[in-house]
Every structure is written in structure tokens, then in C-alpha cells.
Write a protein that holds these residues in place. Structure first.
Motif, PDB file in Angstrom:
ATOM      1  N   GLN A   3     -50.210 106.159  43.934  1.00 50.45           N
ATOM      2  CA  GLN A   3     -49.033 106.873  43.444  1.00 50.45           C
ATOM      3  C   GLN A   3     -49.366 108.354  43.268  1.00 50.45           C
ATOM      4  OE1 GLN A   3     -47.936 105.235  39.680  1.00 50.45           O
ATOM      5  NE2 GLN A   3     -46.635 106.970  39.196  1.00 50.45           N
ATOM      6  N   ASN A   5     -49.307 111.588  41.396  1.00 52.77           N
ATOM      7  CA  ASN A   5     -49.090 111.745  39.962  1.00 52.77           C
ATOM      8  C   ASN A   5     -48.780 113.184  39.563  1.00 52.77           C
ATOM      9  OD1 ASN A   5     -48.845 111.323  37.302  1.00 52.77           O
ATOM     10  ND2 ASN A   5     -50.848 110.375  37.011  1.00 52.77           N
ATOM     11  N   TYR A   7     -48.488 114.290  36.740  1.00 48.97           N
ATOM     12  CA  TYR A   7     -49.193 114.688  35.514  1.00 48.97           C
ATOM     13  C   TYR A   7     -50.511 115.388  35.825  1.00 48.97           C
ATOM     14  CZ  TYR A   7     -45.759 111.611  33.450  1.00 48.97           C
ATOM     15  OH  TYR A   7     -44.579 111.022  33.081  1.00 48.97           O
ATOM     16  N   TYR A  12     -49.198 115.927  30.314  1.00 47.86           N
ATOM     17  CA  TYR A  12     -48.125 115.545  29.391  1.00 47.86           C
ATOM     18  C   TYR A  12     -48.400 116.136  28.012  1.00 47.86           C
ATOM     19  CZ  TYR A  12     -44.429 112.483  27.671  1.00 47.86           C
ATOM     20  OH  TYR A  12     -43.265 111.997  27.147  1.00 47.86           O
ATOM     21  N   ASN A  15     -49.282 113.625  22.231  1.00 52.82           N
ATOM     22  CA  ASN A  15     -48.494 112.815  21.304  1.00 52.82           C
ATOM     23  C   ASN A  15     -49.353 111.941  20.412  1.00 52.82           C
ATOM     24  OD1 ASN A  15     -46.008 113.711  22.137  1.00 52.82           O
ATOM     25  ND2 ASN A  15     -45.803 112.164  23.729  1.00 52.82           N
ATOM     26  N   GLY A  48     -51.340 103.928  30.557  1.00 53.26           N
ATOM     27  CA  GLY A  48     -50.712 105.252  30.647  1.00 53.26           C
ATOM     28  C   GLY A  48     -50.921 105.986  29.334  1.00 53.26           C
ATOM     29  N   ASP A  71     -55.395 105.658  32.427  1.00 50.80           N
ATOM     30  CA  ASP A  71     -54.336 106.535  32.919  1.00 50.80           C
ATOM     31  C   ASP A  71     -54.690 106.958  34.339  1.00 50.80           C
ATOM     32  OD1 ASP A  71     -51.969 108.242  31.337  1.00 50.80           O
ATOM     33  OD2 ASP A  71     -52.653 109.161  33.209  1.00 50.80           O
ATOM     34  N   LEU A  72     -53.641 107.190  35.115  1.00 46.55           N
ATOM     35  CA  LEU A  72     -53.827 107.582  36.510  1.00 46.55           C
ATOM     36  C   LEU A  72     -54.307 109.034  36.626  1.00 46.55           C
ATOM     37  CD1 LEU A  72     -53.345 106.710  39.468  1.00 46.55           C
ATOM     38  CD2 LEU A  72     -50.964 107.386  39.205  1.00 46.55           C
ATOM     39  N   HIS A  76     -55.908 113.965  32.331  1.00 49.38           N
ATOM     40  CA  HIS A  76     -55.638 113.301  31.053  1.00 49.38           C
ATOM     41  C   HIS A  76     -56.896 112.597  30.548  1.00 49.38           C
ATOM     42  CE1 HIS A  76     -50.960 112.882  31.475  1.00 49.38           C
ATOM     43  NE2 HIS A  76     -51.347 114.090  31.139  1.00 49.38           N
ATOM     44  N   ASP A  98     -55.664 103.492  38.305  1.00 53.66           N
ATOM     45  CA  ASP A  98     -54.283 103.138  38.627  1.00 53.66           C
ATOM     46  C   ASP A  98     -54.049 101.731  38.086  1.00 53.66           C
ATOM     47  OD1 ASP A  98     -51.859 102.518  39.703  1.00 53.66           O
ATOM     48  OD2 ASP A  98     -52.362 103.156  41.746  1.00 53.66           O
ATOM     49  N   LEU A  99     -53.042 101.577  37.243  1.00 54.86           N
ATOM     50  CA  LEU A  99     -52.844 100.246  36.651  1.00 54.86           C
ATOM     51  C   LEU A  99     -52.496  99.208  37.711  1.00 54.86           C
ATOM     52  CD1 LEU A  99     -49.581  99.389  36.253  1.00 54.86           C
ATOM     53  CD2 LEU A  99     -49.709 101.131  34.516  1.00 54.86           C
ATOM     54  N   HIS A 116     -46.425 103.051  25.975  1.00 51.71           N
ATOM     55  CA  HIS A 116     -45.366 103.926  25.451  1.00 51.71           C
ATOM     56  C   HIS A 116     -44.987 104.934  26.527  1.00 51.71           C
ATOM     57  CE1 HIS A 116     -43.007 106.039  22.419  1.00 51.71           C
ATOM     58  NE2 HIS A 116     -43.416 107.147  23.009  1.00 51.71           N
ATOM     59  N   GLY A 117     -43.684 105.061  26.760  1.00 47.03           N
ATOM     60  CA  GLY A 117     -43.224 106.069  27.719  1.00 47.03           C
ATOM     61  C   GLY A 117     -43.715 105.798  29.125  1.00 47.03           C
TER      62      GLY A 117
HETATM   63  C1  LIG Z   1     -44.559 109.811  30.148  1.00 50.21           C
HETATM   64  S1  LIG Z   1     -46.300 109.778  30.152  1.00 50.21           S
HETATM   65  C2  LIG Z   1     -46.621 108.972  28.632  1.00 50.21           C
HETATM   66  C3  LIG Z   1     -47.967 109.259  28.056  1.00 50.21           C
HETATM   67  C4  LIG Z   1     -48.221 108.632  26.678  1.00 50.21           C
HETATM   68  N1  LIG Z   1     -48.202 107.193  26.747  1.00 50.21           N
HETATM   69  C5  LIG Z   1     -47.207 109.137  25.682  1.00 50.21           C
HETATM   70  O1  LIG Z   1     -46.218 108.439  25.432  1.00 50.21           O
HETATM   71  O2  LIG Z   1     -47.390 110.229  25.135  1.00 50.21           O
HETATM   72  C6  LIG Z   1     -46.695 108.530  31.346  1.00 50.21           C
HETATM   73  C7  LIG Z   1     -48.186 108.365  31.588  1.00 50.21           C
HETATM   74  O3  LIG Z   1     -48.382 107.254  32.466  1.00 50.21           O
HETATM   75  C8  LIG Z   1     -49.400 107.580  33.404  1.00 50.21           C
HETATM   76  N2  LIG Z   1     -49.218 106.755  34.621  1.00 50.21           N
HETATM   77  C9  LIG Z   1     -48.198 106.803  35.499  1.00 50.21           C
HETATM   78  N3  LIG Z   1     -48.396 105.911  36.491  1.00 50.21           N
HETATM   79  C10 LIG Z   1     -49.567 105.281  36.221  1.00 50.21           C
HETATM   80  C11 LIG Z   1     -50.321 104.273  36.890  1.00 50.21           C
HETATM   81  N4  LIG Z   1     -49.901 103.745  38.033  1.00 50.21           N
HETATM   82  N5  LIG Z   1     -51.484 103.867  36.331  1.00 50.21           N
HETATM   83  C12 LIG Z   1     -51.929 104.409  35.176  1.00 50.21           C
HETATM   84  N6  LIG Z   1     -51.255 105.377  34.508  1.00 50.21           N
HETATM   85  C13 LIG Z   1     -50.089 105.815  35.020  1.00 50.21           C
HETATM   86  C14 LIG Z   1     -49.184 109.062  33.657  1.00 50.21           C
HETATM   87  O4  LIG Z   1     -50.331 109.684  34.201  1.00 50.21           O
HETATM   88  C15 LIG Z   1     -48.826 109.559  32.263  1.00 50.21           C
HETATM   89  O5  LIG Z   1     -49.965 109.943  31.540  1.00 50.21           O
END
Ligand SMILES: C[S@@+](CC[C@H](N)C(=O)[O-])C[C@H]1O[C@@H](n2cnc3c(N)ncnc32)[C@H](O)[C@@H]1O
Length: 514
Positions: A3, A5, A7, A12, A15, A48, A71-72, A76, A98-99, A116-117
Motif C-alpha cells: 500500500q 502510504n 503518512y 500523522y 495523539n 496502525g 505501522d506501515l 512513524h 504492513d498489517l 484507532h482511526g
Molecule cells: C489515521 S492514522 C491513525 C494513527 C493512530 N492510530 C491515531 O489514531 O492517532 C492511520 C495509521 O494507520 C497506518 N496504516 C495504514 N495502513 C496500514 C497498514 N496496511 N499496515 C499498518 N499500518 C497501516 C498509517 O501509517 C497511520 O499511521
């Protein structure tokens, strides 16, 4: 294919999310009669995890538990590792991963999984995999936490997002695109015909977007993916994965209390809990959910279990309004809590328990100790109880109502000693200092905390680094107010400065390292 990314380009926002602390997850689950794993000896995974601040704070608070964040985004994870090292939090590990490629063979199973998120902002395949991870990696009694946007109200946000994205269609830089979108939405809000629903939606949602941290606006509002779900559809996804709804991380707050009785009559007549929850979203206009999930096999009554209350450690800042409250009689007494909210009780054992809690504010006390101490105190006052079992039951039910409906009575599933002392040169604890610096957040013991809105408070916490006396802090704060562009009405602000009271307030909640 991996994916792409966004970010990695723009990290981000930092938080800290108290609502994802295992104490909160286990409290909400316990209240529904579930038996979640002991948070002090648990394994916790965050999917994430962003730059890791959230997990680092939880890990520092529960040193016997093991935390893993994935986290991807490489930046981060680098930041997360560096922060954990800087603050010597050893029971948390971060992995750039990557999850989509995560399986049990990587890190085993977990008692709590937090996302979250995440699911509203990732492609369908990643969302599907997230549900499957919860299903495969949650331990038998494990509790999962998922937050996501919800319909119908998210349609409003999507309307603005679509307008903004169309407006910024030719701008490739995501930050510039979001800024341009926001500027246009502001203009649009001003210009559309007055007294229309269109205008009021635009106004409400632009106001909401403006108070978000800039990076959240870029990613959450104007990023590539922004999905929302009806609660019933979310639950269907759970079902497909052998999971089910356990509880919602939300007390019956004022927004529920403001519903008219007709709404509750309607909702209460619905037998199916999932549809009841869905209708609650319709009635209160909920745009975001924070849902706890568990394995399908676990029994869930979806009724608050009063006896579960007896396992908690309680805390409350409520204080009697009267200087000499009558605890041993049926006289109604008022108790004052945070933000000037007042509750009233006439029940002697309940009044005494609230009084005792107020005296111990900052720390927690186990439910049974609290009630036994209160009984002893009442007996000394000459309270003529005929049936203590009845009195205990009444107090339990009244205290539970205070907890459920007002947020003025905290419940916790663990106990720790809170150091409420403050030295001659006040020093904010190391981890709390990080929260102030990195996330504009006051992080207190027991996962209490709040975002810092006031520049004066931020400055006060910065100055309290152990190198200044209270007088020195005060004189530097006065200089700060005088030179600040952010603060208006400087004379009044300086006249109202009460450094000692403010420091005492936070010392009580364990902010200082003695
Ligand atoms: C909206 S942010 C939320 C971050 C944190 N959980 C928060 O709420 O403050 C989404 C996070 O998911 C991670 N992410 C997106 N796709 C991912 C994947 N396939 N594997 C692991 N992490 C992923 C992004 O890199 C990002 O840090």
C-alpha cells in the motif's frame, strides 16, 4: 502490491488517546458482565499505531504488561522507537510492518487489540484483514477496540470533503490541497444563501474541521480514503469473522440524557441489541464510534451488570457543597464536581461514600473498602440502619447511576499509589513532560488527561521543570502574558493568576515528581 502510504510524506498528528487504555477497555467490558484479561499482566497490540505516543503512555502506566505497535509508515515507527528509548519505556516494541502480512507466527496472540482511526481510512482489503487479525490474534477472553466513522451523520462530512477534493483536484501536494479546500469551504459557507440547511451544515462541519490538528485535516478529511459505516453493517463484518459487538466506549452522556422520553420508549421497545444501537445512532446523530468486540462464543447480556461494579476501584472529585453536610439523615445534599456539575443524593450510605471519595480524590479506593468504611463512619454518627444489605444495594445502584450518567465517578480495574506531593521547585514527571511537549496534552495518573487549550497552562507546565520555585514560575508567567500575542486582556489575566492553586490541583492528580 504494498500500500502506498501518505503518512510517509506527512506524519500523522501526535495523539494520546485515554479511551484506548486497557483500563478503559476492560472497565467497559466488565460492566457488561464480561471477564476481560487482567490488564496488569496482558499482551496488547496496536494496529496502525502512528508515532507510538499513545502506546508508550499506556505501557509506562502498566509496566508488567507487554505492548507491541505496528505501522506501515517507516517514519512513524522510527519516531516511536526513539520516543520509547528517550523515556526508557522498556515494555513496548514497535515494528514497521504492513498489517496485510501480519500473522500469529509474528508476535503471537493478544489480550487487547487496538485499532484507532484505522478502518475508515484504509482500502477494503486492509479493512478486511484488520477484522481477520482481530479474529485470529485475540486471546480467548480478549477485547478488541475499533474506532470508525458512522452514518448517517458522516454524510455531512463527506459532502464537504467531496466539495473540497473537487475544488483542489489539480493540487498534488496533500497539505496544499487541504489548505486550499478549507479556504474554499470557508468562502462557500459565507456566501451560500442564509437560513438554509445547506449553510448550517457547511458552517457546522467547517467549524469541526478547523479545530482538528492540521495533519488530521489533511489525512482524515481530504485523504484518498474516508469510509463510514452504518453500525449494522459494521456488525455484519464482525460476524463474518467470528466476532461480535461487546460494548461501546461511551457513557450515557448528556447527549443521550437530552433525548426526550419518546425516543427512549421507541429504542427500549427494540429487542435486538444491534438494531437498538443502530437506532441510537439515528437519534443522537452519532458520527464516530469506538466499539469493543470479542469472540462470538463469549456470552454477552448487553445489560449493565450491577454486581460487576463491586470489582472496581473508584475515584471521584465530587465534594459536598455544604461545609457541614448531613450524611446520617435523609436530607438531600448536593455534591459539586468538575465543570461545576452538581449531583444530589439523600441516601446516607451513598452520601457518605461520595464524601469519602472526595477526601481521597487523586487516589482510588476499592468498592468494598469504600462501602465498608462508609458504613463504619455512618455507624459512628449514629445512623440507625436496620438492613445493611438493602442499604448496600441502594448505594450500589445510585453510585452506578452517577458513573453511567454523569462521568463524575471514575471506575478503574487496577490500583496504583499516586504520589501527590510537590517539591519546592515543582517538576512535571518525565512522561507527562513528553505529553506536554509532543501532544499538547496533560497526562495525569490513572490515564486521566486533557488536551491543553490554554497557552498559559502550557507555559506553566513548561516552566515547572524542577529548576524554578513557585515565585519564579509566577514572575516568568507574568512576563509571558505581557509579551504574548495570543493572550488578550492581559491585566485581568495577570490579576487572576493563581499558580499555587493550579499546581496543587495537578499535584493532587500526581503530575509532579515530588
Ligand atoms: C489515521 S492514522 C491513525 C494513527 C493512530 N492510530 C491515531 O489514531 O492517532 C492511520 C495509521 O494507520 C497506518 N496504516 C495504514 N495502513 C496500514 C497498514 N496496511 N499496515 C499498518 N499500518 C497501516 C498509517 O501509517 C497511520 O499511521
Amino acid at each position: 502490491m504494498e500500500q502506498n502510504n501518505a503518512y510517509d510524506k506527512l506524519p500523522y498528528s501526535n495523539n494520546i488517546l485515554p479511551q484506548t487504555h486497557p483500563d478503559v477497555l476492560s472497565s467497559f467490558a466488565s460492566l457488561q458482565g464480561l471477564t476481560p484479561p487482567d490488564i496488569q499482566k496482558s499482551r496488547i497490540l496496536e494496529l496502525g499505531c502512528g508515532n507510538g505516543l499513545n502506546l508508550i503512555c499506556h505501557a509506562a502506566d502498566l509496566p508488567e504488561s507487554e505492548f507491541i505497535g505496528i505501522d506501515l509508515a517507516e517514519n512513524h515507527i522510527e519516531k516511536a522507537k526513539a520516543t520509547a528509548k528517550r523515556f526508557a519505556v522498556g515494555n513496548v516494541n514497535f515494528h514497521q510492518k504492513d498489517l496485510m502480512k501480519l500473522s500469529e507466527s509474528d508476535f503471537g496472540k493478544f489480550d487487547y487489540i487496538i485499532a484507532h482511526g484505522l478502518i475508515s481510512w484504509v482500502p477494503q482489503a486492509v479493512r478486511d484483514k484488520t477484522f481477520s487479525i482481530f479474529s485470529k490474534l485475540l486471546s480467548e477472553n480478549g477485547i478488541g477496540y475499533l474506532s470508525y466513522n458512522t452514518y448517517p451523520v458522516w454524510h455531512y462530512v463527506q459532502m464537504l470533503r467531496n466539495i473540497g477534493r473537487l475544488h483542489a483536484r489539480d493540487i498534488t501536494d496533500s497539505t496544499e490541497a487541504a489548505e486550499s479546500a478549507m479556504t474554499f469551504l470557508d468562502l462557500l459557507t459565507e456566501c451560500v444563501p442564509p437560513d438554509t440547511i445547506y449553510k448550517s451544515i457547511l458552517k457546522q462541519e467547517t467549524d469541526f474541521m478547523k479545530q482538528l490538528p492540521k495533519t488530521s485535516a489533511v489525512h482524515d478529511m481530504f485523504g484518498e480514503i474516508n469510509e463510514a459505516f452504518y453500525f449494522v453493517d459494521f456488525v455484519s463484518e464482525l460476524k463474518k469473522n467470528g466476532l461480535k459487538f461487546a460494548a461501546e466506549v461511551e457513557n450515557l452522556s448528556t447527549r443521550f440524557n437530552s433525548l426526550p422520553p419518546r425516543a427512549f420508549e421507541f429504542i427500549d421497545a427494540i429487542d435486538d441489541v444491534i438494531w437498538r444501537e443502530q437506532y441510537l445512532d439515528f437519534f443522537v446523530g452519532r458520527a464516530f464510534r469506538q466499539t469493543l468486540v470479542c469472540h462470538e462464543e463469549i456470552e454477552t447480556g448487553y445489560l449493565v451488570e450491577p454486581s460487576a461494579f463491586e470489582n472496581f476501584f473508584l475515584a471521584s472529585s465530587l465534594r459536598p457543597v455544604s461545609k457541614e453536610p448531613e450524611l446520617q439523615t435523609q436530607k438531600p445534599e448536593k455534591f459539586l464536581g468538575a465543570q461545576g456539575r452538581v449531583i444530589e443524593s439523600a441516601h446516607p450510605l451513598t452520601k457518605t461514600a461520595l464524601y469519602e471519595l472526595g477526601n481521597r480524590w487523586g487516589n482510588t479506593v476499592h468498592y468494598s473498602k469504600l462501602l465498608n468504611d462508609s458504613r463504619e463512619a455512618l455507624t459512628k454518627f449514629g445512623f440507625p440502619a436496620e438492613d445493611w444489605t438493602k442499604e448496600f444495594e441502594a448505594a450500589r445502584s445510585l453510585l452506578l447511576t452517577v458513573h453511567m450518567q454523569t462521568d463524575l465517578l471514575e471506575v478503574h480495574t487496577y490500583q496504583k499509589e499516586v504520589d501527590t506531593s510537590v517539591g519546592k521547585k515543582p517538576a512535571v514527571k518525565k512522561l507527562a513532560r513528553m505529553a506536554v511537549e509532543e501532544a499538547d496534552f496533560v497526562l495525569l495518573e490513572y490515564n486521566r488527561g486533557m488536551r491543553i487549550e490554554d497557552p498559559l497552562l502550557r507555559k506553566l507546565l513548561e516552566l515547572a521543570d524542577g529548576s524554578r520555585t513557585m515565585d519564579e514560575i509566577e514572575s516568568e508567567l507574568v512576563s509571558f502574558v505581557k509579551s504574548s500575542d495570543e493572550i488578550e486582556d492581559k491585566e485581568r489575566v495577570i490579576g487572576n493568576l493563581s499558580i499555587k492553586a493550579e499546581i496543587d490541583r495537578f499535584a493532587y492528580l500526581g503530575l509532579f515528581s515530588g
